[in-house]
Design a protein around this motif. Structure first.
Motif, PDB file in Angstrom:
ATOM      1  N   ARG A   1      -3.896 -34.520 -32.805  1.00 30.71           N
ATOM      2  CA  ARG A   1      -4.591 -34.724 -31.538  1.00 30.71           C
ATOM      3  C   ARG A   1      -5.260 -33.420 -31.101  1.00 30.71           C
ATOM      4  NH1 ARG A   1      -1.664 -38.632 -27.365  1.00 30.71           N
ATOM      5  NH2 ARG A   1      -1.878 -39.852 -29.294  1.00 30.71           N
ATOM      6  N   GLU A   2      -6.549 -33.499 -30.746  1.00 32.15           N
ATOM      7  CA  GLU A   2      -7.381 -32.348 -30.436  1.00 32.15           C
ATOM      8  C   GLU A   2      -7.815 -32.393 -28.976  1.00 32.15           C
ATOM      9  OE1 GLU A   2     -11.729 -30.500 -31.864  1.00 32.15           O
ATOM     10  OE2 GLU A   2     -11.190 -32.584 -32.270  1.00 32.15           O
ATOM     11  N   LEU A   3      -7.657 -31.285 -28.268  1.00 30.41           N
ATOM     12  CA  LEU A   3      -8.147 -31.184 -26.893  1.00 30.41           C
ATOM     13  C   LEU A   3      -9.663 -31.042 -26.921  1.00 30.41           C
ATOM     14  CD1 LEU A   3      -7.574 -30.944 -23.843  1.00 30.41           C
ATOM     15  CD2 LEU A   3      -7.309 -28.477 -24.189  1.00 30.41           C
TER      16      LEU A   3
ATOM     17  N   TYR B   1     -14.363 -26.785 -22.450  1.00 28.83           N
ATOM     18  CA  TYR B   1     -14.748 -27.608 -23.584  1.00 28.83           C
ATOM     19  C   TYR B   1     -14.326 -26.968 -24.891  1.00 28.83           C
ATOM     20  CZ  TYR B   1     -17.836 -29.802 -20.166  1.00 28.83           C
ATOM     21  OH  TYR B   1     -18.336 -30.448 -19.057  1.00 28.83           O
ATOM     22  N   ALA B   2     -14.012 -27.819 -25.862  1.00 24.80           N
ATOM     23  CA  ALA B   2     -13.837 -27.341 -27.220  1.00 24.80           C
ATOM     24  C   ALA B   2     -15.179 -26.884 -27.773  1.00 24.80           C
ATOM     25  CB  ALA B   2     -13.259 -28.445 -28.096  1.00 24.80           C
TER      26      ALA B   2
ATOM     27  N   SER C   1     -16.463 -27.430 -30.529  1.00 21.79           N
ATOM     28  CA  SER C   1     -17.110 -28.472 -31.311  1.00 21.79           C
ATOM     29  C   SER C   1     -17.951 -29.430 -30.473  1.00 21.79           C
ATOM     30  CB  SER C   1     -16.063 -29.263 -32.099  1.00 21.79           C
ATOM     31  OG  SER C   1     -15.114 -29.846 -31.226  1.00 21.79           O
ATOM     32  N   VAL C   2     -17.717 -29.478 -29.155  1.00 19.69           N
ATOM     33  CA  VAL C   2     -18.441 -30.418 -28.305  1.00 19.69           C
ATOM     34  C   VAL C   2     -19.256 -29.741 -27.216  1.00 19.69           C
ATOM     35  CG1 VAL C   2     -16.649 -32.137 -28.716  1.00 19.69           C
ATOM     36  CG2 VAL C   2     -16.613 -30.807 -26.594  1.00 19.69           C
ATOM     37  N   ARG C   3     -19.085 -28.443 -27.029  1.00 18.77           N
ATOM     38  CA  ARG C   3     -19.798 -27.736 -25.973  1.00 18.77           C
ATOM     39  C   ARG C   3     -21.309 -27.879 -26.150  1.00 18.77           C
ATOM     40  NH1 ARG C   3     -17.327 -23.357 -26.388  1.00 18.77           N
ATOM     41  NH2 ARG C   3     -15.845 -23.681 -24.672  1.00 18.77           N
ATOM     42  N   GLY C   4     -21.992 -28.223 -25.061  1.00 20.29           N
ATOM     43  CA  GLY C   4     -23.425 -28.455 -25.108  1.00 20.29           C
ATOM     44  C   GLY C   4     -23.807 -29.893 -25.369  1.00 20.29           C
ATOM     45  N   ARG C   5     -22.860 -30.709 -25.839  1.00 19.52           N
ATOM     46  CA  ARG C   5     -23.111 -32.125 -26.095  1.00 19.52           C
ATOM     47  C   ARG C   5     -22.345 -33.040 -25.148  1.00 19.52           C
ATOM     48  NH1 ARG C   5     -21.499 -34.360 -30.666  1.00 19.52           N
ATOM     49  NH2 ARG C   5     -19.794 -32.871 -31.048  1.00 19.52           N
TER      50      ARG C   5
END
Length: 110
Positions: free
Chosen positions: A42-44, A56-57, A59-63
């Motif tokens: 499980r990933e935050l 944000y992680a 991997s998702v920052r900006g999206r």
């Protein structure tokens, strides 16, 4: 006992968007969005405090964008520019607690 219910998952093509909702039966506390892909832990993904501070992680920052509507006791996760690697079950959680929603499935196709 506070309860959380996630909704908004579904099927989408790469580059598309979805908005997930986390509805609470009581007041909105600090909320985390997690995800779990097949074969992975499980990933935050994102979090928002009761005062509106967000994180944000990488991997998702900006999206992805996390937000809250206190009048509706709901936290949202707006997901744009989706990638196949975003495919997972997404869960919301009250920070510092063992209270989780049931999860909502997000599938992103190539």
């Amino acid at each position: 006992q506070v309860q959380l219910v996630e909704s908004g998952g579904g099927l989408v093509q790469a580059g598309g968007s979805l908005r997930l909702s986390c509805a609470a039966s009581g007041s909105i506390f600090s909320i985390n969005w997690y995800r779990q892909a097949p074969g992975k832990g499980r990933e935050l993904v994102a979090s928002i405090t009761s005062r509106g501070t967000t994180n944000y992680a990488d991997s998702v920052r900006g999206r992805f964008t996390i937000s809250r509507d206190n009048a509706k006791n709901t936290v949202y996760l707006q997901m744009n520019s989706l990638k196949p690697e975003d495919t997972a079950v997404y869960y919301c959680n009250i920070r510092g607690s063992s209270i989780w929603g049931q999860g909502t499935q997000v599938n992103v196709s190539s």
